[in-house]
Design a protein around this motif. Structure first.
Motif, PDB file in Angstrom:
ATOM      1  N   HIS A   1       0.642  -1.247  -0.123  1.00 57.94           N
ATOM      2  CA  HIS A   1       0.027  -0.083   0.032  1.00 57.94           C
ATOM      3  C   HIS A   1       1.061   1.203  -0.023  1.00 57.94           C
ATOM      4  CE1 HIS A   1      -2.640   2.839   2.308  1.00 57.94           C
ATOM      5  NE2 HIS A   1      -3.320   2.712   1.276  1.00 57.94           N
ATOM      6  N   ARG A   2       0.878   2.009  -0.934  1.00 58.59           N
ATOM      7  CA  ARG A   2       1.676   3.245  -1.431  1.00 58.59           C
ATOM      8  C   ARG A   2       3.278   2.793  -1.344  1.00 58.59           C
ATOM      9  NH1 ARG A   2      -1.393   7.214   2.976  1.00 58.59           N
ATOM     10  NH2 ARG A   2      -3.572   6.513   2.678  1.00 58.59           N
TER      11      ARG A   2
ATOM     12  N   GLU B   1       0.391  -0.851  -4.789  1.00 59.05           N
ATOM     13  CA  GLU B   1      -0.630   0.251  -4.667  1.00 59.05           C
ATOM     14  C   GLU B   1      -0.260   1.553  -4.696  1.00 59.05           C
ATOM     15  OE1 GLU B   1      -4.326   2.651  -3.416  1.00 59.05           O
ATOM     16  OE2 GLU B   1      -1.978   2.294  -2.523  1.00 59.05           O
TER      17      GLU B   1
ATOM     18  N   ASP C   1      -1.053   5.932  -5.648  1.00 54.15           N
ATOM     19  CA  ASP C   1      -2.322   6.842  -6.058  1.00 54.15           C
ATOM     20  C   ASP C   1      -1.598   8.135  -6.830  1.00 54.15           C
ATOM     21  OD1 ASP C   1      -3.758   6.103  -3.665  1.00 54.15           O
ATOM     22  OD2 ASP C   1      -1.738   6.356  -2.693  1.00 54.15           O
TER      23      ASP C   1
ATOM     24  N   HIS D   1      -0.574  10.718  -2.530  1.00 53.33           N
ATOM     25  CA  HIS D   1      -1.901  10.460  -2.276  1.00 53.33           C
ATOM     26  C   HIS D   1      -2.935  11.486  -2.084  1.00 53.33           C
ATOM     27  CE1 HIS D   1      -4.961   9.389   1.001  1.00 53.33           C
ATOM     28  NE2 HIS D   1      -4.697   8.312   0.437  1.00 53.33           N
TER      29      HIS D   1
ATOM     30  N   ASN E   1      -1.434  -1.574  -8.856  1.00 55.33           N
ATOM     31  CA  ASN E   1      -2.890  -1.000  -8.810  1.00 55.33           C
ATOM     32  C   ASN E   1      -2.668   0.490  -8.628  1.00 55.33           C
ATOM     33  OD1 ASN E   1      -5.083  -1.278  -5.768  1.00 55.33           O
ATOM     34  ND2 ASN E   1      -5.416  -0.468  -7.850  1.00 55.33           N
TER      35      ASN E   1
ATOM     36  N   GLU F   1      -4.579   3.751  -8.181  1.00 55.34           N
ATOM     37  CA  GLU F   1      -5.635   4.457  -7.525  1.00 55.34           C
ATOM     38  C   GLU F   1      -5.824   6.010  -8.273  1.00 55.34           C
ATOM     39  OE1 GLU F   1      -6.524   4.918  -3.312  1.00 55.34           O
ATOM     40  OE2 GLU F   1      -8.369   6.154  -4.047  1.00 55.34           O
TER      41      GLU F   1
ATOM     42  N   LYS G   1      -7.062   9.241  -8.261  1.00 58.08           N
ATOM     43  CA  LYS G   1      -7.480  10.205  -6.702  1.00 58.08           C
ATOM     44  C   LYS G   1      -8.104  11.017  -7.532  1.00 58.08           C
ATOM     45  CE  LYS G   1      -6.171   8.465  -2.886  1.00 58.08           C
ATOM     46  NZ  LYS G   1      -7.213   7.913  -2.176  1.00 58.08           N
TER      47      LYS G   1
ATOM     48  N   PHE H   1     -12.499   5.590  -5.991  1.00 57.29           N
ATOM     49  CA  PHE H   1     -13.494   5.836  -5.044  1.00 57.29           C
ATOM     50  C   PHE H   1     -14.433   6.264  -5.819  1.00 57.29           C
ATOM     51  CE2 PHE H   1     -10.747   5.252  -1.451  1.00 57.29           C
ATOM     52  CZ  PHE H   1     -11.207   4.512  -0.513  1.00 57.29           C
TER      53      PHE H   1
ATOM     54  N   LEU I   1     -13.215   1.036  -5.446  1.00 56.23           N
ATOM     55  CA  LEU I   1     -12.830   1.064  -4.073  1.00 56.23           C
ATOM     56  C   LEU I   1     -14.133   1.697  -3.257  1.00 56.23           C
ATOM     57  CD1 LEU I   1      -9.366   2.943  -4.447  1.00 56.23           C
ATOM     58  CD2 LEU I   1      -9.873   0.966  -3.004  1.00 56.23           C
TER      59      LEU I   1
ATOM     60  N   TYR J   1      -8.249  -3.673   1.692  1.00 53.67           N
ATOM     61  CA  TYR J   1      -7.198  -2.589   2.332  1.00 53.67           C
ATOM     62  C   TYR J   1      -7.630  -2.298   3.828  1.00 53.67           C
ATOM     63  CZ  TYR J   1     -10.595   1.266   1.594  1.00 53.67           C
ATOM     64  OH  TYR J   1     -11.655   2.346   1.764  1.00 53.67           O
TER      65      TYR J   1
ATOM     66  N   ILE K   1      -4.029  -5.639   0.579  1.00 57.25           N
ATOM     67  CA  ILE K   1      -3.137  -4.423   0.367  1.00 57.25           C
ATOM     68  C   ILE K   1      -2.576  -3.910   1.822  1.00 57.25           C
ATOM     69  CG2 ILE K   1      -3.299  -1.908  -0.314  1.00 57.25           C
ATOM     70  CD1 ILE K   1      -5.760  -2.988  -2.274  1.00 57.25           C
TER      71      ILE K   1
HETATM   72  O1  G3P Z   1      -6.506   1.186  -2.529  1.00 60.12           O
HETATM   73  C1  G3P Z   1      -6.649   0.968  -1.244  1.00 60.12           C
HETATM   74  C2  G3P Z   1      -6.520   2.503  -0.501  1.00 60.12           C
HETATM   75  O2  G3P Z   1      -5.320   2.876  -0.805  1.00 60.12           O
HETATM   76  C3  G3P Z   1      -7.668   3.256  -0.447  1.00 60.12           C
HETATM   77  O3  G3P Z   1      -7.362   4.215   0.383  1.00 60.12           O
HETATM   78  O4  G3P Z   1      -6.794   6.466   1.586  1.00 60.12           O
HETATM   79  O5  G3P Z   1      -5.061   4.863   1.395  1.00 60.12           O
HETATM   80  O6  G3P Z   1      -6.052   5.578  -0.532  1.00 60.12           O
HETATM   81  P1  G3P Z   1      -6.320   5.431   0.573  1.00 60.12           P
END
Ligand code: G3P
Ligand code: CA
Length: 241
Positions: free
Chosen positions: A7-8, A34, A36, A49, A107, A109, A111, A142, A162, A207, A227
């Motif tokens: 994650h990140r 993952e 952003d 992010h 992955n 995301e 934003k 999202f 998401l 996640y 994640i």
């Molecule tokens: O992709 C899962 C997770 O990263 C979503 O929440 O706020 O960490 O981007 P956030």
């Protein structure tokens, strides 16, 4: 087999969404990262992010108000829990270039649930095509309108919604928007949702899983991926299963 997505990047070890965090995830043995993405003032896709640079860097203000050249002057490790040398905010192209040297899944995301970046989907998809990474990426957001738009312009690239609040029978919802996976907050899940989704060929990648007990539970249910901020811990727990 449950895959492990960092994650990140390996964000418990290195500043989030930096090349160093992605390299650390790879070194730890994660299957994917993952990340952003947002757009700069001059339309460059950058990996960060928040809509603003304040929380993670030594700068102030919105990513959308920075030219790439100015964003690159910021220190992406400035607010990290321990003092380390200066890291840069990466572009998506830099991440993809690094991915040509390995087999990592990415992955991405989008934003765009707070700011509607013009042509973000088109720009990301164009770059995916330039690198021929159609089968190494998953586009999540999202903003479900955004991933539906991605599917409309690139049906060969996987999309995943998401969500942080429960969706009724999410596997049916996923099918209705041509997603092959769901990316839920783990708090919305139970065994029945995971099993029903998997039985319906919908992958489940929750996640953010940092608790070893929750990792064990998800592994025991053959969850598609987790994640996590700590891929090393996730791998250790997986080996003990
Ligand atoms: O992709 C899962 C997770 O990263 C979503 O929440 O706020 O960490 O981007 P956030
Ligand atoms: Ca994210």
């Amino acid at each position: 087999m449950t895959l492990i997505f960092a994650h990140r990047g390996f964000s418990s070890l290195q500043p989030e969404n930096t090349m160093q965090a992605f390299q650390a995830a790879y070194k730890a043995g994660a299957d994917g990262i993952e990340i952003d993405v947002q757009l700069t003032k001059d339309g460059e896709i950058v990996v960060i992010h928040d809509e603003k640079v304040d929380r993670t860097t030594n700068g102030k203000g919105y990513v959308k108000d920075y030219l790439l050249t100015d964003l690159k002057k910021l220190d992406a490790s400035y607010k990290f829990k321990k003092k380390i040398k200066k890291y840069r905010i990466p572009t998506l192209a830099e991440v993809f270039q690094w991915m040509t040297e390995n087999e990592m899944i990415c992955n991405i995301e989008l934003k765009n649930n707070k700011i509607q970046y013009e042509f973000l989907e088109e720009k990301v998809i164009q770059l995916i095509r330039e690198f021929h990474f159609e089968h190494r990426v998953i586009l999540s957001s999202f903003n479900h309108y955004s991933i539906v738009h991605c599917y409309q312009i690139a049906p060969d690239i996987e999309i995943a919604p998401l969500y942080s609040n429960g969706i009724f029978m999410p596997w049916l919802y996923a099918k209705s928007i041509n997603a092959k996976a769901i990316h839920p907050n783990v708090k919305t899940l139970n065994a029945d949702i995971i099993q029903s989704s998997l039985n319906d060929q919908i992958q489940v990648r929750p996640y953010t899983i940092n608790d070893p007990k929750v990792m064990e539970w998800l592994y025991s249910l053959q969850c598609s991926a987790i994640i996590t901020d700590d891929p090393e811990k996730a791998i250790t727990v997986k080996k003990l299963q």
